[in-house]
Motif scaffolding. Structure first.
Motif, PDB file in Angstrom:
ATOM      1  N   PHE A  49       0.840  -1.193   0.000  1.00  0.00           N
ATOM      2  CA  PHE A  49       0.000   0.000   0.000  1.00  0.00           C
ATOM      3  C   PHE A  49       0.876   1.244   0.000  1.00  0.00           C
ATOM      4  O   PHE A  49       1.871   1.318   0.712  1.00  0.00           O
ATOM      5  N   GLY A  50       0.488   2.238  -0.800  1.00  0.00           N
ATOM      6  CA  GLY A  50       1.205   3.505  -0.751  1.00  0.00           C
ATOM      7  C   GLY A  50       1.279   4.204  -2.081  1.00  0.00           C
ATOM      8  O   GLY A  50       1.042   3.622  -3.154  1.00  0.00           O
ATOM      9  N   ASP A  51       1.602   5.483  -2.016  1.00  0.00           N
ATOM     10  CA  ASP A  51       1.812   6.328  -3.190  1.00  0.00           C
ATOM     11  C   ASP A  51       3.075   5.848  -3.901  1.00  0.00           C
ATOM     12  O   ASP A  51       4.170   5.869  -3.327  1.00  0.00           O
ATOM     13  N   ILE A  52       2.947   5.421  -5.140  1.00  0.00           N
ATOM     14  CA  ILE A  52       4.084   4.856  -5.865  1.00  0.00           C
ATOM     15  C   ILE A  52       5.201   5.877  -6.037  1.00  0.00           C
ATOM     16  O   ILE A  52       6.388   5.519  -6.036  1.00  0.00           O
ATOM     17  N   LYS A  53       4.847   7.148  -6.173  1.00  0.00           N
ATOM     18  CA  LYS A  53       5.883   8.184  -6.274  1.00  0.00           C
ATOM     19  C   LYS A  53       6.738   8.205  -5.004  1.00  0.00           C
ATOM     20  O   LYS A  53       7.972   8.214  -5.060  1.00  0.00           O
ATOM     21  N   ARG A  54       6.060   8.209  -3.854  1.00  0.00           N
ATOM     22  CA  ARG A  54       6.790   8.241  -2.587  1.00  0.00           C
ATOM     23  C   ARG A  54       7.594   6.962  -2.389  1.00  0.00           C
ATOM     24  O   ARG A  54       8.767   7.005  -1.965  1.00  0.00           O
ATOM     25  N   LEU A  55       6.995   5.841  -2.704  1.00  0.00           N
ATOM     26  CA  LEU A  55       7.687   4.567  -2.522  1.00  0.00           C
ATOM     27  C   LEU A  55       8.957   4.497  -3.356  1.00  0.00           C
ATOM     28  O   LEU A  55      10.003   4.028  -2.889  1.00  0.00           O
ATOM     29  N   ILE A  56       8.894   4.990  -4.581  1.00  0.00           N
ATOM     30  CA  ILE A  56      10.073   4.961  -5.454  1.00  0.00           C
ATOM     31  C   ILE A  56      11.103   5.997  -5.007  1.00  0.00           C
ATOM     32  O   ILE A  56      12.323   5.735  -5.041  1.00  0.00           O
ATOM     33  N   ASN A  57      10.635   7.165  -4.571  1.00  0.00           N
ATOM     34  CA  ASN A  57      11.579   8.176  -4.086  1.00  0.00           C
ATOM     35  C   ASN A  57      12.367   7.650  -2.893  1.00  0.00           C
ATOM     36  O   ASN A  57      13.566   7.927  -2.747  1.00  0.00           O
ATOM     37  N   GLU A  58      11.704   6.887  -2.040  1.00  0.00           N
ATOM     38  CA  GLU A  58      12.366   6.338  -0.854  1.00  0.00           C
ATOM     39  C   GLU A  58      13.218   5.120  -1.189  1.00  0.00           C
ATOM     40  O   GLU A  58      14.158   4.802  -0.462  1.00  0.00           O
ATOM     41  N   ASP A  59      12.895   4.445  -2.285  1.00  0.00           N
ATOM     42  CA  ASP A  59      13.606   3.208  -2.627  1.00  0.00           C
ATOM     43  C   ASP A  59      13.658   3.063  -4.158  1.00  0.00           C
ATOM     44  O   ASP A  59      12.912   2.279  -4.743  1.00  0.00           O
ATOM     45  N   PRO A  60      14.546   3.824  -4.816  1.00  0.00           N
ATOM     46  CA  PRO A  60      14.608   3.784  -6.286  1.00  0.00           C
ATOM     47  C   PRO A  60      14.934   2.408  -6.855  1.00  0.00           C
ATOM     48  O   PRO A  60      14.652   2.130  -8.025  1.00  0.00           O
ATOM     49  N   SER A  61      15.515   1.519  -6.058  1.00  0.00           N
ATOM     50  CA  SER A  61      15.872   0.182  -6.541  1.00  0.00           C
ATOM     51  C   SER A  61      14.656  -0.731  -6.663  1.00  0.00           C
ATOM     52  O   SER A  61      14.751  -1.843  -7.188  1.00  0.00           O
ATOM     53  N   CYS A  62      13.511  -0.254  -6.139  1.00  0.00           N
ATOM     54  CA  CYS A  62      12.254  -1.026  -6.154  1.00  0.00           C
ATOM     55  C   CYS A  62      12.333  -2.304  -5.325  1.00  0.00           C
ATOM     56  O   CYS A  62      11.561  -3.247  -5.542  1.00  0.00           O
ATOM     57  N   SER A  63      13.215  -2.335  -4.360  1.00  0.00           N
ATOM     58  CA  SER A  63      13.306  -3.515  -3.509  1.00  0.00           C
ATOM     59  C   SER A  63      12.057  -3.683  -2.653  1.00  0.00           C
ATOM     60  O   SER A  63      11.767  -4.785  -2.188  1.00  0.00           O
ATOM     61  N   PHE A  64      11.298  -2.597  -2.445  1.00  0.00           N
ATOM     62  CA  PHE A  64      10.053  -2.702  -1.682  1.00  0.00           C
ATOM     63  C   PHE A  64       9.069  -3.638  -2.389  1.00  0.00           C
ATOM     64  O   PHE A  64       8.248  -4.291  -1.740  1.00  0.00           O
ATOM     65  N   LEU A  65       9.142  -3.709  -3.719  1.00  0.00           N
ATOM     66  CA  LEU A  65       8.307  -4.650  -4.468  1.00  0.00           C
ATOM     67  C   LEU A  65       8.914  -6.049  -4.471  1.00  0.00           C
ATOM     68  O   LEU A  65       8.228  -7.044  -4.239  1.00  0.00           O
ATOM     69  N   LEU A  66      10.213  -6.112  -4.744  1.00  0.00           N
ATOM     70  CA  LEU A  66      10.879  -7.411  -4.857  1.00  0.00           C
ATOM     71  C   LEU A  66      10.870  -8.174  -3.532  1.00  0.00           C
ATOM     72  O   LEU A  66      10.642  -9.386  -3.498  1.00  0.00           O
ATOM     73  N   LYS A  67      11.122  -7.465  -2.436  1.00  0.00           N
ATOM     74  CA  LYS A  67      11.125  -8.122  -1.129  1.00  0.00           C
ATOM     75  C   LYS A  67       9.730  -8.614  -0.766  1.00  0.00           C
ATOM     76  O   LYS A  67       9.565  -9.726  -0.257  1.00  0.00           O
ATOM     77  N   LYS A  68       8.731  -7.779  -1.009  1.00  0.00           N
ATOM     78  CA  LYS A  68       7.371  -8.178  -0.692  1.00  0.00           C
ATOM     79  C   LYS A  68       6.936  -9.364  -1.555  1.00  0.00           C
ATOM     80  O   LYS A  68       6.211 -10.256  -1.089  1.00  0.00           O
ATOM     81  N   ALA A  69       7.399  -9.377  -2.818  1.00  0.00           N
ATOM     82  CA  ALA A  69       7.057 -10.479  -3.717  1.00  0.00           C
ATOM     83  C   ALA A  69       7.925 -11.714  -3.472  1.00  0.00           C
ATOM     84  O   ALA A  69       7.619 -12.791  -3.981  1.00  0.00           O
ATOM     85  N   ASP A  70       9.030 -11.533  -2.750  1.00  0.00           N
ATOM     86  CA  ASP A  70       9.980 -12.614  -2.492  1.00  0.00           C
ATOM     87  C   ASP A  70      10.543 -13.181  -3.801  1.00  0.00           C
ATOM     88  O   ASP A  70      10.594 -14.395  -4.011  1.00  0.00           O
ATOM     89  N   VAL A  71      10.951 -12.274  -4.684  1.00  0.00           N
ATOM     90  CA  VAL A  71      11.584 -12.670  -5.943  1.00  0.00           C
ATOM     91  C   VAL A  71      12.792 -11.763  -6.196  1.00  0.00           C
ATOM     92  O   VAL A  71      12.889 -10.658  -5.666  1.00  0.00           O
ATOM     93  N   LYS A  72      13.698 -12.239  -7.028  1.00  0.00           N
ATOM     94  CA  LYS A  72      14.800 -11.425  -7.498  1.00  0.00           C
ATOM     95  C   LYS A  72      14.397 -10.777  -8.820  1.00  0.00           C
ATOM     96  O   LYS A  72      13.527 -11.290  -9.533  1.00  0.00           O
ATOM     97  N   ALA A  73      15.035  -9.668  -9.142  1.00  0.00           N
ATOM     98  CA  ALA A  73      14.661  -8.926 -10.347  1.00  0.00           C
ATOM     99  C   ALA A  73      14.708  -9.809 -11.592  1.00  0.00           C
ATOM    100  O   ALA A  73      13.822  -9.737 -12.450  1.00  0.00           O
TER     101      ALA A  73
END
Length: 394
Positions: A49-73
């Motif tokens: 959950f969250g504003d994608i702009k803020r989430l990316i600004n805080e974590d440009p590597s997008c690890s917030f998605l990868l970690k939650k999905a439990d996958v590697k890029a």
């Protein structure tokens, strides 16, 4: 084989459900709408959950998605989603959104650039294809338009941005009715391939006329007849509107009324221009539904049940969008209508997922490939489809 997929701007997850029914695995979904989050959680879906702009600004590597999905890029099969572009919609008063490079589309592009999935799917409103970056001043001649005022200038930016990511793309406006959905619903679909694979848009499977009933358009009656007597949560019309709707036959609208009632029903809009087909519209069991919007009770986009003097219920909305009956959608009636009305029908999502798998598995046949482009358009005309189907390959 697993096909790990990341979903952005997921809403009520109609697209996701369709992709999963084709064989993809939605590892994580994301949205900023609290009711969409509650819907995902109620259905045991992994969610950020969250504003994608803020989430990316805080974590440009997008690890917030990868970690939650439990996958590697390098394991991500696809990134999918529909970045909001309401200003491009043809459903209401259309305004230019401004440069797409300042919109949430750029966050969608950032995730693709960062994660580098094998494929991406972007869906959006049909109006994006012809929208301008800047709305031209009223009365200005088209020959005097600047480049940013030209129709299609916004989509040109979108297309160029995606191509600059190194993806081969195909795009087109698809009508969900051609894919077994009991609804006319046109969406712009853009598919991208990182590895320059021979990607293509889904080939229609359902037609207005076909010798085999299995391949004919699905109708509103097929979707809702078994639940219409127990509608559950449902909006309501004013007493005055109900009195007028009682005189509208199935499949009709305000033009079906006697002249004196037309004037009463329409008021000041009676002499205004435009088709006004949505005013006092009663639906037809024997046709696909018109496009579901975020509310069935608005004056200009009214969706009245074919025989009952009420709007379509939220259960009927969900059936038309092909959500499973056991799919929980959270919130008030308005919240539920909005989530369902904004969704991609699962039948269209499934067709898109099947394309990705056919390309990935090398099972796209020569016969299927021949149906792309203008040959698809011809084949639809030959079988009697009346709604345009276009494919564009970049």
């Amino acid at each position: 084989m697993r096909y790990p997929t990341i979903s952005l701007f997921s809403g009520a997850m109609g697209l996701d459900l369709g992709l999963e029914s084709a064989g993809l695995e939605i590892k994580v979904a994301q949205d900023f709408d609290k009711w969409c989050e509650k819907t995902a959680i109620a259905n045991n879906k992994n969610f950020v959950f969250g504003d994608i702009k803020r989430l990316i600004n805080e974590d440009p590597s997008c690890s917030f998605l990868l970690k939650k999905a439990d996958v590697k890029a390098d394991e991500v099969f696809a990134v999918v989603g529909g970045p909001p572009c309401q200003a491009f919609s043809t459903a209401g008063k259309r305004e230019s959104l401004g440069d797409p490079r300042g919109s949430l589309f750029m966050e969608f592009a950032h995730v693709i650039k960062t994660i580098r999935p094998r494929f991406f799917v972007m869906e959006n409103v049909k109006g994006l294809t012809s929208a301008s970056i800047v709305k031209p001043p009223k009365g200005k001649k088209k020959s005097e338009y600047t480049e940013d005022e030209m129709p299609g200038s916004a989509f040109k930016v979108v297309k160029q941005t995606l191509e600059n990511l190194g993806y081969k793309i195909v795009y087109g406006v698809l009508d969900a009715a051609h894919f077994g959905v009991p609804q006319f619903r046109e969406r712009l679909i853009i598919l991208g391939s990182r590895d320059n694979e021979d990607i293509y848009l889904p080939v229609p499977t359902h037609f207005q006329r076909h010798q085999d009933p299995t391949y004919r358009w699905r109708t509103l009656g097929e979707a809702i007849r078994d639940i219409e007597d127990e509608p559950g949560i449902c909006g309501s019309f004013s007493k005055d509107r109900v009195e007028i709707l009682k005189h509208v036959p199935m499949g009709g609208n305000w033009r079906s009324l006697p002249i004196e009632l037309q004037v009463k029903a329409m008021g000041g809009a009676y002499k205004s221009g435009g088709g006004k087909t949505g005013f006092f519209r009663r639906l037809d069991y024997n046709q696909p539904s018109p496009t579901l919007l975020t509310s069935p009770v608005q004056k200009a986009t009214l969706l009245c049940h074919p025989t009952k003097d009420r709007p379509l219920s939220v259960r009927e909305y969900a059936r038309i969008q092909q959500f499973p009956d056991n799919w929980s959608i959270e919130g008030s009636a308005d919240d539920i209508y909005r989530q369902i009305g904004n969704a991609v029908p699962t039948g269209l999502g499934k067709a898109i997922g099947q394309v990705l798998l056919s390309v990935a598995e090398g099972s796209a046949t020569v016969q299927t490939k021949r149906l792309r482009g203008t040959s698809v358009h011809r084949s639809l005309n030959e079988v009697g489809a009346t709604r345009e189907f276009k494919v564009v390959e970049a």
